[in-house]
Scaffold this motif. Structure first.
Motif, short mmCIF file in Angstrom:
data_model
loop_
_atom_site.label_atom_id
_atom_site.label_comp_id
_atom_site.label_asym_id
_atom_site.label_seq_id
_atom_site.Cartn_x
_atom_site.Cartn_y
_atom_site.Cartn_z
N ALA A 1 43.41 46.87 50.04
CA ALA A 1 43.56 46.57 48.62
C ALA A 1 44.74 47.34 48.03
CB ALA A 1 42.27 46.92 47.88
N VAL A 2 44.89 48.59 48.40
CA VAL A 2 46.02 49.39 47.92
C VAL A 2 47.33 48.77 48.39
CG1 VAL A 2 47.20 51.61 48.19
CG2 VAL A 2 44.74 51.56 47.70
N ALA A 3 47.39 48.34 49.64
CA ALA A 3 48.61 47.73 50.17
C ALA A 3 48.96 46.45 49.41
CB ALA A 3 48.44 47.44 51.66
N LEU A 4 47.96 45.65 49.10
CA LEU A 4 48.22 44.43 48.33
C LEU A 4 48.72 44.75 46.93
CD1 LEU A 4 45.23 42.08 49.27
CD2 LEU A 4 47.65 41.67 49.72
N ALA A 5 48.10 45.73 46.28
CA ALA A 5 48.52 46.11 44.93
C ALA A 5 49.93 46.68 44.96
CB ALA A 5 47.54 47.11 44.34
N ASP A 6 50.26 47.45 45.98
CA ASP A 6 51.61 48.00 46.11
C ASP A 6 52.64 46.88 46.23
OD1 ASP A 6 50.54 50.55 46.10
OD2 ASP A 6 50.75 50.86 48.26
N ALA A 7 52.28 45.87 46.98
CA ALA A 7 53.24 44.79 47.26
C ALA A 7 53.38 43.81 46.11
CB ALA A 7 52.81 44.05 48.52
N ASP A 8 52.27 43.46 45.48
CA ASP A 8 52.29 42.36 44.52
C ASP A 8 51.82 42.72 43.11
OD1 ASP A 8 53.11 40.63 46.61
OD2 ASP A 8 51.02 40.40 47.24
N GLY A 9 51.36 43.96 42.91
CA GLY A 9 50.85 44.36 41.60
C GLY A 9 49.34 44.19 41.52
N ILE A 10 48.71 45.03 40.74
CA ILE A 10 47.26 45.03 40.65
C ILE A 10 46.74 43.73 40.03
CG2 ILE A 10 47.15 46.12 38.37
CD1 ILE A 10 44.90 46.99 41.35
N GLU A 11 47.52 43.12 39.16
CA GLU A 11 47.06 41.90 38.49
C GLU A 11 46.86 40.76 39.47
OE1 GLU A 11 49.69 43.65 37.59
OE2 GLU A 11 48.99 44.60 35.73
N SER A 12 47.60 40.77 40.56
CA SER A 12 47.52 39.68 41.53
C SER A 12 46.41 39.90 42.57
CB SER A 12 48.85 39.51 42.25
OG SER A 12 49.11 40.63 43.09
N LEU A 13 45.78 41.08 42.53
CA LEU A 13 44.76 41.39 43.53
C LEU A 13 43.45 40.67 43.20
CD1 LEU A 13 43.75 43.04 45.96
CD2 LEU A 13 43.18 44.88 44.35
N THR A 14 43.00 39.83 44.12
CA THR A 14 41.72 39.15 43.97
C THR A 14 40.91 39.38 45.24
OG1 THR A 14 42.48 37.07 44.98
CG2 THR A 14 42.80 37.34 42.58
N MET A 15 39.60 39.19 45.13
CA MET A 15 38.75 39.36 46.30
C MET A 15 39.11 38.32 47.37
SD MET A 15 37.09 41.97 45.36
CE MET A 15 35.46 42.35 46.02
N ARG A 16 39.51 37.14 46.93
CA ARG A 16 39.90 36.11 47.89
C ARG A 16 41.12 36.54 48.70
NH1 ARG A 16 43.66 32.44 48.06
NH2 ARG A 16 44.29 32.78 45.88
N LYS A 17 42.16 37.04 47.99
CA LYS A 17 43.37 37.48 48.68
C LYS A 17 43.07 38.66 49.60
CE LYS A 17 46.84 35.95 45.33
NZ LYS A 17 47.92 36.40 44.41
N LEU A 18 42.21 39.56 49.13
CA LEU A 18 41.87 40.72 49.96
C LEU A 18 41.13 40.27 51.21
CD1 LEU A 18 41.78 43.75 50.35
CD2 LEU A 18 39.78 43.84 48.84
N GLY A 19 40.21 39.33 51.05
CA GLY A 19 39.51 38.80 52.22
C GLY A 19 40.46 38.15 53.21
#
Length: 221
Positions: free
Chosen positions: A21-39
């Motif tokens: 989740a941290v890696a996704l937020a670093d790359a795309d911003g916290i607003e774009s983080l969803t449970m679907r994308k994390l899965g």
């Protein structure tokens, strides 16, 4: 029949979920983080994440705690000013790696263990140096306001590199007549546009001003 994804799912745990989740937020911003994308990043169905995090709020709590876990605290025996300076530099470095965390570090009402250890250690350092409870509270508030405020300001500046800085400054000055804003012009020409200028270098200067002020306060209380 052996499920080729079973081993991967078996190895999934809360720490791995939070790191992803941290890696996704670093790359795309916290607003774009969803449970679907994390899965998707972890190769699992989003619903499987709820075996490791209760909800999106719990996920964010864990992510913030992970960032706090990256912040280095001074070793035992270091004087308080050195400890607070090193801690401030480490906080700023962590926020540079994780800009989505700016403005969220103190926002959680259910802090994790790394967050609690961090704050306890900071207060303990100040108390060990003879700071009263009140002065320790003043010191933490002043230091954190400066650190987080500087990080937020730097994040929102319309320039990053020296080339960007020069371009923005020159564009602004081109919009007003010569002599109209003499002090801004002087600051730009004599400081900002000088070779090697980096706004980030201002951090250490301001930090030392705060620390020196706290040092004087600690000697008079």
């Amino acid at each position: 029949m052996i499920d080729p994804g079973a081993g991967r799912r078996d190895r999934l745990n809360r720490d791995r979920v939070l790191r992803a989740a941290v890696a996704l937020a670093d790359a795309d911003g916290i607003e774009s983080l969803t449970m679907r994308k994390l899965g998707e990043k972890l190769g699992i169905e989003a619903m499987s994440l709820y075996n490791h995090v209760a909800n999106k709020g719990d996920l964010l709590d864990g992510m913030i705690d992970a960032v706090f876990g990256e912040i280095e605290l001074a070793a035992e025996g270091v004087d308080w000013k050195t400890a607070m300076r090193e801690r401030a530099i480490s906080v700023r470095a962590a926020l540079s790696r994780h800009p989505w965390a700016i403005g969220r570090m103190e926002s959680r009402s259910t802090p994790g263990p790394a967050t609690l250890r961090h704050h306890d250690a900071v207060i303990g350092t100040l108390r060990g140096a003879g700071f009263s409870i009140a002065l320790a509270a003043h010191a933490v508030a002043a230091l954190d306001s400066y650190i987080y405020g500087f990080a937020l300001q730097q994040k929102n500046l319309p320039f990053g590199t020296a080339k960007d800085t020069a371009k923005v400054a020159q564009a602004i000055m081109a919009g007003f007549a010569s002599g109209e804003y003499p002090h801004l012009t002087e600051m730009a020409v004599e400081h900002v546009l000088q070779p090697g200028y980096d706004f980030g270098d201002e951090f250490a200067y301001g930090l030392d001003l705060v620390l020196d002020g706290l040092d004087r306060a600690s000697r008079t209380t």
